[in-house]
Design an enzyme around this catalytic site. Structure first.
Site, mmCIF file in Angstrom:
data_model
loop_
_atom_site.group_PDB
_atom_site.id
_atom_site.type_symbol
_atom_site.label_atom_id
_atom_site.label_comp_id
_atom_site.label_asym_id
_atom_site.label_seq_id
_atom_site.Cartn_x
_atom_site.Cartn_y
_atom_site.Cartn_z
ATOM 1 N N GLN A 255 0.794 -1.065 -0.159
ATOM 2 C CA GLN A 255 0.162 0.255 -0.201
ATOM 3 C C GLN A 255 1.230 1.420 0.089
ATOM 4 O OE1 GLN A 255 -3.760 2.358 2.440
ATOM 5 N NE2 GLN A 255 -2.830 -0.140 3.154
ATOM 6 N N ASP B 78 0.582 3.545 5.892
ATOM 7 C CA ASP B 78 1.014 2.957 4.453
ATOM 8 C C ASP B 78 0.395 4.331 3.558
ATOM 9 O OD1 ASP B 78 1.472 0.564 4.768
ATOM 10 O OD2 ASP B 78 -0.343 0.177 4.447
ATOM 11 N N GLY C 283 -7.480 19.890 19.547
ATOM 12 C CA GLY C 283 -7.110 21.392 19.308
ATOM 13 C C GLY C 283 -7.941 22.758 20.243
HETATM 14 N N1 CAO Z 1 12.422 -9.339 -10.050
HETATM 15 C C1 CAO Z 1 12.238 -10.040 -8.392
HETATM 16 N N2 CAO Z 1 12.469 -9.902 -7.244
HETATM 17 C C2 CAO Z 1 11.791 -9.704 -6.668
HETATM 18 C C3 CAO Z 1 10.712 -8.593 -7.704
HETATM 19 C C4 CAO Z 1 11.269 -8.732 -9.170
HETATM 20 N N3 CAO Z 1 10.082 -8.074 -10.059
HETATM 21 N N4 CAO Z 1 10.070 -8.091 -6.856
HETATM 22 C C5 CAO Z 1 9.982 -8.083 -5.389
HETATM 23 N N5 CAO Z 1 11.424 -9.420 -5.582
HETATM 24 C C6 CAO Z 1 11.766 -10.184 -4.124
HETATM 25 C C7 CAO Z 1 12.730 -8.727 -3.370
HETATM 26 O O1 CAO Z 1 14.007 -8.504 -4.291
HETATM 27 C C8 CAO Z 1 12.866 -9.690 -2.202
HETATM 28 O O2 CAO Z 1 13.999 -10.678 -2.504
HETATM 29 P P1 CAO Z 1 15.177 -11.163 -1.213
HETATM 30 O O3 CAO Z 1 14.461 -10.818 0.120
HETATM 31 O O4 CAO Z 1 15.599 -12.268 -1.905
HETATM 32 O O5 CAO Z 1 15.674 -9.558 -1.099
HETATM 33 C C9 CAO Z 1 11.766 -10.817 -2.345
HETATM 34 O O6 CAO Z 1 10.457 -10.357 -2.928
HETATM 35 C C10 CAO Z 1 10.764 -10.158 -0.670
HETATM 36 O O7 CAO Z 1 10.366 -8.629 -1.260
HETATM 37 P P2 CAO Z 1 10.178 -8.098 0.405
HETATM 38 O O8 CAO Z 1 10.820 -8.785 1.783
HETATM 39 O O9 CAO Z 1 9.991 -6.419 0.033
HETATM 40 O O10 CAO Z 1 8.646 -8.563 0.517
HETATM 41 P P3 CAO Z 1 7.930 -9.260 2.122
HETATM 42 O O11 CAO Z 1 6.579 -9.790 1.216
HETATM 43 O O12 CAO Z 1 8.615 -10.421 2.366
HETATM 44 O O13 CAO Z 1 7.533 -7.821 2.623
HETATM 45 C C11 CAO Z 1 6.925 -5.482 3.597
HETATM 46 C C12 CAO Z 1 6.442 -6.658 2.741
HETATM 47 C C13 CAO Z 1 5.658 -5.180 2.904
HETATM 48 C C14 CAO Z 1 6.654 -6.244 4.900
HETATM 49 C C15 CAO Z 1 8.034 -5.150 3.146
HETATM 50 O O14 CAO Z 1 8.233 -4.820 1.785
HETATM 51 C C16 CAO Z 1 8.297 -4.234 4.378
HETATM 52 O O15 CAO Z 1 9.177 -4.040 5.136
HETATM 53 N N6 CAO Z 1 8.211 -2.625 3.108
HETATM 54 C C17 CAO Z 1 8.946 -1.229 3.800
HETATM 55 C C18 CAO Z 1 8.119 -0.709 4.085
HETATM 56 C C19 CAO Z 1 6.897 -0.961 3.778
HETATM 57 O O16 CAO Z 1 6.489 -0.674 2.783
HETATM 58 N N7 CAO Z 1 5.772 -0.945 4.512
HETATM 59 C C20 CAO Z 1 4.541 -0.801 4.277
HETATM 60 C C21 CAO Z 1 3.462 -1.894 3.314
HETATM 61 S S1 CAO Z 1 2.121 -2.115 3.548
HETATM 62 O O17 CAO Z 1 0.864 -2.285 5.243
#
Ligand code: CAO
Length: 416
Positions: free
Chosen positions: A17, A168, A248
């Site tokens: 999001q 978000d 406020g």
């Molecule tokens: N090609 C290849 N790899 C890809 C890709 C693509 N097109 N898109 C995603 N990936 C991979 C990433 O590189 C990552 O790989 P590694 O773990 O090996 O580095 C993997 O997919 C998972 O990505 P992620 O860790 O970001 O995803 P997750 O689902 O495990 O976590 C979230 C999700 C939201 C917790 C995490 O991304 C995060 O903390 N983001 C920052 C904070 C944020 O924006 N939070 C808001 C979320 S909405 O509530």
């Protein structure tokens, strides 16, 4: 009519999001937003909270309007090459992967700068540098660590998170401002830069008034507009939960209206604004309070706010929330009915302004979404449906100069 961000191309590496909120705004202002997703599943939200089997969820569709979608595996060598081409071609890269993910993919800030020194690289992370910088974060974690949860709810209950997605969508809004600011600076510096927003910081920014109150509390030991003061409760060392008291300088409260026994939203927010105190007293039939020493001034009323609002509530309970609003509006008394999501969805005035928009989607039919809340007179927003997964892969790669054969080869290698 032209659009404000026409000509700006965004490499959208966002998911869930926070990031998609940001890139959707930029797309609404006319940027060409290319959403990069992995083939197969794509953004995880496509499949989350589905209401129609096999069809992109409302979670996804409502955060990804006006974008194009390409599939790309950025971990395969051929996929990395395509990504490099995209980085050279785009103005902004936006990502909200977990901390370190972009680096692990091989695209550090230094590497991106080397590929395209004009590129703005924008990231959302849960926390800024410090003890938690490596943590993954979702909405409610940010609400809890940014000060919202500890200050929301009632003093005799647990902390409460709010339905407004301040972690978000709040972070996405902050990031979007950072991006357009960086693009503006690029017009003179010629260089891109990093734009970073921590969700904790974004929530804290929106909770600024509570940090104000913390310092007031430390100096004076009391906050007279909080319900605790009227109830004679002790204040502790931290800002307490203020229930529905106004944040406020004008006292306010949520009051029951006619029908509250069966309708969970038959309430109104009533602000006892000092400027209209005589009108309030007249409307509720309590004229004696206009001159009574315990009620005549805002300061005198502070210890009696519970009395004040319960007396006003005796009056609001006689009318529906819309009747109360109509009467109060005649006297310029600030108030707001508690609108349910159903009432908001059905509100013709919100449809008329484009606050709520009906969008047609080839797989799900028509659905409602929230339109662009920021209106530019020279750059009106047309809300267009979200893309299907990989819908624009051929189109975008073709624009980047890839031939049909090269695209077929990339597909065979499962790079796209
Ligand atoms: N090609 C290849 N790899 C890809 C890709 C693509 N097109 N898109 C995603 N990936 C991979 C990433 O590189 C990552 O790989 P590694 O773990 O090996 O580095 C993997 O997919 C998972 O990505 P992620 O860790 O970001 O995803 P997750 O689902 O495990 O976590 C979230 C999700 C939201 C917790 C995490 O991304 C995060 O903390 N983001 C920052 C904070 C944020 O924006 N939070 C808001 C979320 S909405 O509530």
């Amino acid at each position: 009519m032209s659009k404000a961000l026409e000509g700006i191309r965004i490499l959208d590496f966002t998911h869930v999001q926070s990031g998609p909120t940001c890139t959707q705004l930029l797309a609404w202002f006319g940027a060409d937003v290319i959403k990069v997703e992995r083939a197969g599943e794509g953004d995880a939200t496509r499949a989350q909270l589905r209401d129609i089997p096999g069809v992109d969820s409302l979670y996804f569709t409502m955060l990804n309007h006006n974008k194009r979608s390409i599939t790309l595996d950025a971990k395969r060598p051929a996929g990395k090459e395509v990504l490099e081409t995209l980085i050279r071609d785009c103005d902004v890269l936006v990502e909200n992967f977990a901390p370190g993910a972009l680096d692990r993919m091989g695209f550090s800030w230094e590497r991106i700068q080397a590929l395209n020194p004009r590129m703005v690289v924008a990231s959302v992370k849960g926390f800024g540098p410090g003890p938690y910088e490596h943590c993954k974060v979702y909405e409610n974690v940010a609400q809890c660590t940014g000060g919202a949860a500890s200050t929301t709810g009632f003093s005799d209950g647990p902390p409460v998170v709010t339905g407004a997605q301040i972690g978000d969508s709040g972070s996405g809004l902050h990031l979007a401002l950072g991006i357009v600011t960086a693009l503006f600076q690029r017009t003179t510096s010629g260089r891109g830069q990093r734009v970073q927003t921590a969700m904790q910081d974004a929530v804290l920014n929106l909770c600024r008034v509570k940090l104000r109150d913390q310092q007031r509390l430390e100096r004076t030991g009391v906050m007279e507009e909080y319900p605790q003061f009227g109830m004679g409760e002790e204040f502790g060392s931290a800002v307490p939960r203020a229930g529905n008291a106004s944040g406020g300088g004008q006292p306010g409260s949520i009051l029951r209206c006619k029908g509250w026994e069966t309708d969970p939203n038959a309430y109104i927010y009533f602000i006892a604004q000092a400027a209209v105190w005589p009108a309030i007293c007249q409307v509720i039939g309590h004229e004696g309070w206009i001159t009574h020493p315990d009620f005549a001034t805002p300061r005198a009323r502070l210890p009696h706010l519970i009395d004040v609002f319960s007396r006003i509530e005796e009056w609001t309970r006689l009318h529906t929330k819309f009747e109360v609003m109509a009467i109060l509006n005649q006297h310029d008394i600030p108030c707001g009915p508690i609108l349910s999501m159903k009432e908001i969805a059905d509100d013709p005035s919100l449809r008329a302004t484009g606050a709520i928009v009906e969008v047609a989607h080839p797989e799900r039919g028509s659905y409602l979404t929230v339109g662009n809340p920021i209106k530019l007179s020279d750059s009106p927003t047309d809300v267009r449906r979200s893309p299907l997964l990989g819908e624009h892969t051929e189109e975008v790669l073709g624009q980047l100069g890839y031939s049909a054969e090269q695209i077929a080869a990339l597909r065979a290698e499962r790079a796209i």
